[in-house]
Design a protein around this motif. Sequence first.
Motif, PDB file in Angstrom:
ATOM      1  N   ARG A  51     -51.259   5.223  23.862  1.00  0.00           N
ATOM      2  CA  ARG A  51     -50.742   5.754  25.134  1.00  0.00           C
ATOM      3  C   ARG A  51     -49.239   5.469  25.262  1.00  0.00           C
ATOM      4  O   ARG A  51     -48.732   4.500  24.698  1.00  0.00           O
ATOM      5  CB  ARG A  51     -51.509   5.130  26.321  1.00  0.00           C
ATOM      6  N   SER A  52     -48.554   6.275  26.068  1.00  0.00           N
ATOM      7  CA  SER A  52     -47.090   6.124  26.200  1.00  0.00           C
ATOM      8  C   SER A  52     -46.725   5.105  27.290  1.00  0.00           C
ATOM      9  O   SER A  52     -45.593   4.632  27.350  1.00  0.00           O
ATOM     10  CB  SER A  52     -46.438   7.469  26.518  1.00  0.00           C
ATOM     11  N   HIS A  78     -44.652  -2.468  20.211  1.00  0.00           N
ATOM     12  CA  HIS A  78     -44.776  -1.089  20.700  1.00  0.00           C
ATOM     13  C   HIS A  78     -43.441  -0.672  21.323  1.00  0.00           C
ATOM     14  O   HIS A  78     -43.326  -0.536  22.546  1.00  0.00           O
ATOM     15  CB  HIS A  78     -45.895  -0.993  21.743  1.00  0.00           C
ATOM     16  N   HIS A  80     -41.659   1.958  21.752  1.00  0.00           N
ATOM     17  CA  HIS A  80     -41.410   3.213  22.488  1.00  0.00           C
ATOM     18  C   HIS A  80     -42.265   3.337  23.748  1.00  0.00           C
ATOM     19  O   HIS A  80     -42.239   4.366  24.421  1.00  0.00           O
ATOM     20  CB  HIS A  80     -41.646   4.413  21.563  1.00  0.00           C
ATOM     21  N   VAL A  81     -42.992   2.286  24.060  1.00  0.00           N
ATOM     22  CA  VAL A  81     -43.935   2.350  25.178  1.00  0.00           C
ATOM     23  C   VAL A  81     -43.287   1.839  26.463  1.00  0.00           C
ATOM     24  O   VAL A  81     -42.530   0.869  26.455  1.00  0.00           O
ATOM     25  CB  VAL A  81     -45.186   1.495  24.831  1.00  0.00           C
ATOM     26  N   LYS A  82     -43.563   2.519  27.561  1.00  0.00           N
ATOM     27  CA  LYS A  82     -43.159   2.000  28.875  1.00  0.00           C
ATOM     28  C   LYS A  82     -44.294   1.106  29.395  1.00  0.00           C
ATOM     29  O   LYS A  82     -45.458   1.275  29.013  1.00  0.00           O
ATOM     30  CB  LYS A  82     -42.895   3.143  29.850  1.00  0.00           C
TER      31      LYS A  82
END
Length: 292
Positions: A51-52, A78, A80-82
């Motif tokens: 998931r993002s 991770h 690139h994850v918010k």
Amino acid sequence: MAAPFRSLVEDYPRYLKSFELFLERSSEHQCMQDFIHNTLPDILASIGGGRSVFNVMGVGSGAGEIDLEMLAQLHLKHPHVKVDNEVVEPSNDMLHKYKVRVSTTPDLDHINFTWNKMTASEFEKHWQEKNPGKKMDFIHMIQMLYYVKDPEATVSFFRSLLHKDGKLLIILVSGESGWGKLWTTFKEQLCYTEISQCITTGDIKTFLNTEGIPYQNYELLSQMDITECFTDGDQVGELLLDFLTEVIEFSKNAPEDLKKGVLDLLRHPDCSKEVDGRIIFNNNLGVLVVEP
């Protein structure tokens, strides 16, 4: 039976003073940081399901020092994850310190902080009303299950919030630590409040095993210098004794036989060892990583 003592948590300034002394005298934060840097990354690698946005929750986050260490490791795994980060902490003072820490820490733009000034049980009610369907990727409860009335129900509730690949991280003193021996021996005299203050990972493991709940278990080696506890009238020793027994002014308020029993046990090889004339208490922690 009426409680013979006042619990240390009733006197927040004294609790804070004794807690800060405990951190100064022990390797507590160091052993947690070692775990966060060396073991936690592999645990965090398996969460999130691609998931993002990850949903993270800290229950009893204090001033946020350990939270931010874990969030940094999550970001490394991770990048690139918010992150949506729910902070649950009942103390105004601690929340303020956490917010200051966030404002002075670089590279936190990917994290959205939601501040919940409430206890775990207040938060449970609030969450069920506000976000009944929302699932979490990572929840951590570090040294906080002592302060709830029903630790097993608390663990069950927060575990129920996990995504199918989420993790619930619990850190408490180990059942094999000096704390475990102290509380087993003097449970009736010292552990009389509504909250579950005398709890170890041993108690939580018994619950998880009974329920057939899968988990991983880690022991973190930690120690604390308690030498001054054995010098009558020493201010540092009295504060440390308060922290160990969770009783306000234990050395002044405890009956002589109880005081002697506690001091004898604290000095016993089951709880401590002597190193270069110092009394070093076994402050080992247990970590449980609970599966959904």
